[in-house]
Design a protein around this motif. Structure first.
Motif, mmCIF file in Angstrom:
data_model
loop_
_atom_site.group_PDB
_atom_site.id
_atom_site.type_symbol
_atom_site.label_atom_id
_atom_site.label_comp_id
_atom_site.label_asym_id
_atom_site.label_seq_id
_atom_site.Cartn_x
_atom_site.Cartn_y
_atom_site.Cartn_z
ATOM 1 N N VAL A 190 -0.088 60.770 40.134
ATOM 2 C CA VAL A 190 -0.495 62.003 39.450
ATOM 3 C C VAL A 190 0.247 62.192 38.138
ATOM 4 N N GLY A 191 1.129 61.262 37.799
ATOM 5 C CA GLY A 191 1.915 61.398 36.572
ATOM 6 C C GLY A 191 1.096 61.554 35.309
ATOM 7 N N PRO A 192 0.004 60.790 35.148
ATOM 8 C CA PRO A 192 -0.787 60.959 33.917
ATOM 9 C C PRO A 192 -1.335 62.370 33.727
ATOM 10 N N ALA A 193 -1.456 63.136 34.816
ATOM 11 C CA ALA A 193 -1.972 64.500 34.681
ATOM 12 C C ALA A 193 -0.891 65.517 34.324
ATOM 13 N N ALA A 194 0.354 65.079 34.294
ATOM 14 C CA ALA A 194 1.445 66.017 34.009
ATOM 15 C C ALA A 194 1.575 66.244 32.516
ATOM 16 N N ASP A 195 2.009 67.435 32.164
ATOM 17 C CA ASP A 195 2.259 67.737 30.756
ATOM 18 C C ASP A 195 3.718 67.425 30.435
ATOM 19 N N ASP A 196 4.213 68.017 29.413
ATOM 20 C CA ASP A 196 5.580 67.739 28.984
ATOM 21 C C ASP A 196 6.625 68.198 29.995
ATOM 22 N N THR A 197 6.228 69.104 30.898
ATOM 23 C CA THR A 197 7.200 69.622 31.863
ATOM 24 C C THR A 197 7.531 68.620 32.952
ATOM 25 N N VAL A 254 6.271 66.019 36.455
ATOM 26 C CA VAL A 254 5.677 66.230 37.773
ATOM 27 C C VAL A 254 6.535 67.137 38.630
ATOM 28 N N PHE A 255 7.853 66.920 38.626
ATOM 29 C CA PHE A 255 8.720 67.608 39.573
ATOM 30 C C PHE A 255 9.101 69.021 39.132
ATOM 31 N N THR A 256 8.584 69.458 38.018
ATOM 32 C CA THR A 256 8.797 70.854 37.611
ATOM 33 C C THR A 256 7.535 71.683 37.778
ATOM 34 N N SER A 257 6.461 71.071 38.272
ATOM 35 C CA SER A 257 5.197 71.771 38.475
ATOM 36 C C SER A 257 4.884 71.787 39.966
ATOM 37 N N LEU A 258 4.817 72.986 40.554
ATOM 38 C CA LEU A 258 4.546 73.094 41.977
ATOM 39 C C LEU A 258 3.184 72.508 42.354
ATOM 40 N N PRO A 259 2.113 72.746 41.633
ATOM 41 C CA PRO A 259 0.829 72.115 42.002
ATOM 42 C C PRO A 259 0.892 70.599 41.984
ATOM 43 N N LEU A 260 1.596 70.012 40.992
ATOM 44 C CA LEU A 260 1.703 68.558 40.951
ATOM 45 C C LEU A 260 2.582 68.024 42.083
ATOM 46 N N GLN A 261 3.596 68.780 42.441
ATOM 47 C CA GLN A 261 4.420 68.377 43.584
ATOM 48 C C GLN A 261 3.597 68.359 44.872
ATOM 49 N N LEU A 262 2.793 69.409 45.061
ATOM 50 C CA LEU A 262 1.950 69.452 46.249
ATOM 51 C C LEU A 262 0.909 68.336 46.230
ATOM 52 N N SER A 263 0.411 68.023 45.033
ATOM 53 C CA SER A 263 -0.543 66.919 44.933
ATOM 54 C C SER A 263 0.118 65.588 45.293
ATOM 55 N N SER A 264 1.331 65.379 44.812
ATOM 56 C CA SER A 264 2.066 64.153 45.147
ATOM 57 C C SER A 264 2.300 64.068 46.652
ATOM 58 N N PHE A 265 2.629 65.202 47.256
ATOM 59 C CA PHE A 265 2.853 65.246 48.690
ATOM 60 C C PHE A 265 1.565 64.951 49.455
ATOM 61 N N GLY A 266 0.452 65.510 48.974
ATOM 62 C CA GLY A 266 -0.829 65.281 49.626
ATOM 63 C C GLY A 266 -1.304 63.849 49.520
ATOM 64 N N ILE A 267 -0.993 63.176 48.405
ATOM 65 C CA ILE A 267 -1.373 61.772 48.253
ATOM 66 C C ILE A 267 -0.496 60.878 49.120
ATOM 67 N N GLY A 268 0.766 61.272 49.274
ATOM 68 C CA GLY A 268 1.691 60.435 50.040
ATOM 69 C C GLY A 268 1.410 60.402 51.527
ATOM 70 N N LEU A 269 0.886 61.489 52.084
ATOM 71 C CA LEU A 269 0.672 61.535 53.533
ATOM 72 C C LEU A 269 -0.353 60.507 54.017
ATOM 73 N N PRO A 270 -1.505 60.329 53.353
ATOM 74 C CA PRO A 270 -2.408 59.247 53.798
ATOM 75 C C PRO A 270 -1.768 57.871 53.713
ATOM 76 N N LEU A 271 -0.918 57.659 52.715
ATOM 77 C CA LEU A 271 -0.210 56.382 52.635
ATOM 78 C C LEU A 271 0.723 56.207 53.834
ATOM 79 N N ALA A 272 1.347 57.301 54.256
ATOM 80 C CA ALA A 272 2.210 57.235 55.435
ATOM 81 C C ALA A 272 1.411 56.892 56.678
ATOM 82 N N ALA A 273 0.198 57.455 56.782
ATOM 83 C CA ALA A 273 -0.645 57.147 57.934
ATOM 84 C C ALA A 273 -0.994 55.667 57.987
ATOM 85 N N LEU A 274 -1.211 55.048 56.832
ATOM 86 C CA LEU A 274 -1.529 53.623 56.804
ATOM 87 C C LEU A 274 -0.333 52.777 57.228
ATOM 88 N N THR A 275 0.844 53.121 56.745
ATOM 89 C CA THR A 275 2.032 52.333 57.093
ATOM 90 C C THR A 275 2.468 52.543 58.537
#
Length: 420
Positions: free
Chosen positions: A38-45, A47-68
């Motif tokens: 989701v980094g390309p969608a982040a602005d100058d602030t 990823v880790f300073t934007s709560l929506p982007l943090q939640l998006s990163s978390f949401g993308i990571g969970l399916p990856l965890a299910a695969l592993t």
């Protein structure tokens, strides 16, 4: 007060909290991968300073965890952690890797749930305590009110400032409550998601059945060899003692039979114990056969003072090895029963023949000791006939045992075709 605090801060709650923190730590690599995506969608602030982007990163990571989670060691490691930290009984959890589609799906659901709740609780555990500490000491430290900590403007009011410590304590209690609730939820769902599936139970039942089969076979071997030897040696020694002065030749034969019987039995006992020590498959222990030792078995039995008439209507060498081995044990047990229960000096008839494609073994002896004859020892019986029945059933045969016209008769039929 203690009853209120224990569910939130007791030992079990603390261990479950640690389990959730471990889940949050396991979730971090997946969150970092999500942040890269989701980094390309982040602005100058960032990823880790934007709560929506943090939640998006978390949401993308969970399916990856299910695969592993399909990694074979995932379920054993998670089961061990749940057993030690969540207090779930070991018999309600599966120890081995997930083998079927259902088991793998449950493991993936558990791993995803663990990491999701663990990531939330871990994030709260990092953020809430410092914020609560500031609120608690805020009325006492004037410098905090003047600093640029981003505190809400409502805290400029005196009434809000007075309630700040209460809000700080409440936020800590809320954190403890969330951690306790999440830990209890994981402990409740662990048996359903990490417990054995029907396929696991079937595999465990098959393993127990195989182990029981090994134990039963070893028990039969020990009973037939050692039990027969002890009965024969007892009667041989008794007969030799009674004629010690009058028949030295019989005494020498009895002592020689005792020596041979004990030597053979010790060898068979060592073989069976070797199977127990080495964990070999059933049937690896060497066992005598009719072709190898029928004459020796009859000779040792006669040395006990028993008259044995053997009618062998087939060549033992022509029998299949498995059939010859099991038939030897059946003959041995039949003669041993005659020694144990009919008494000394009895007349036993053994008939071994092939009829209608079956090997038939018949052992006949008097049902009761004659007047003046001292009966043989009668230890708790029943195991010998049960062992004969087990051996016959394994080969597809049948067993009949009981009184027939004043005699005790054991009749066993073993199919030749199945044994080959």
């Amino acid at each position: 007060m203690r009853a209120f605090a224990r569910p939130l801060f007791g030992r079990r709650a603390r261990l479950r909290w640690v389990h959730l923190i471990l889940g949050g730590a396991l979730a971090m690599p997946y969150v970092f991968v999500g942040a890269v995506l989701v980094g390309p969608a982040a602005d100058d602030t960032g990823v880790f300073t934007s709560l929506p982007l943090q939640l998006s990163s978390f949401g993308i990571g969970l399916p990856l965890a299910a695969l592993t989670s399909l990694f074979p060691l995932t379920r054993p490691l998670e089961s061990a952690a749940v057993r030690w930290l969540c207090g779930v009984d070991a018999d309600r959890l599966a120890d081995g890797p997930a083998r079927g589609r259902v088991a793998k799906g449950r493991t993936a659901a558990w791993y995803t749930l663990h990491l999701a709740l663990g990531g939330i609780v871990a994030g709260m555990s990092l953020a809430i305590p410092p914020f609560a500490a500031v609120l608690i000491v805020l009325p006492l430290v004037a410098g905090l009110r003047d600093s640029r900590l981003g505190l809400p403007e409502v805290l400029d009011h005196s009434w809000a400032l007075a309630l700040a410590p209460v809000a700080g304590v409440a936020s800590l209690l809320a954190l403890a409550g969330c951690a306790a609730g999440a830990g209890a939820l994981l402990a409740r769902w662990a048996p359903a998601l990490l417990g054995p599936t029907p396929e696991d139970r079937l595999a465990a039942a098959e393993a127990r059945a195989a182990d029981l089969a090994v134990r039963n076979r070893l028990a039969r071997e020990l009973h037939d060899s050692v039990g027969h030897a002890l009965s024969a040696v007892t009667l041989q020694a008794s007969a030799a003692r009674r004629v010690l002065d009058g028949d030295p030749e019989f005494v020498r034969e009895a002592l020689a039979a005792i020596e041979e019987t004990t030597r053979r039995t010790v060898g068979e006992l060592d073989a069976v114990l070797g199977v127990l020590r080495d964990g070999d498959a059933p049937g690896t222990a060497p066992a005598p056969t009719l072709a190898d030792d029928l004459d020796g078995l009859l000779r040792r039995t006669r040395a006990s003072g028993v008259t044995v008439t053997a009618l062998v209507g087939t060549a033992p060498e022509a029998l299949p090895p498995v059939l010859s081995r099991e038939a030897y044990r059946i003959v041995q047990e039949g003669l041993g029963n005659a020694l144990r229960h009919a008494g000394e000096g009895v007349a036993v008839t053994l008939r071994v023949e092939v009829r209608d494609g079956h090997l038939e073994i018949t052992v006949t002896n008097p049902l009761a000791a004659a007047p003046g004859r001292r009966p043989g020892p009668r230890p708790g019986g029943g195991h010998g006939l049960r062992g004969i029945g087990d051996r016959a059933r394994l080969l597809g045969g049948s067993v009949r045992a009981g009184p027939v016209r004043g005699d005790w008769r054991l009749h066993v039929r073993l199919p030749m075709r199945t044994a080959t």
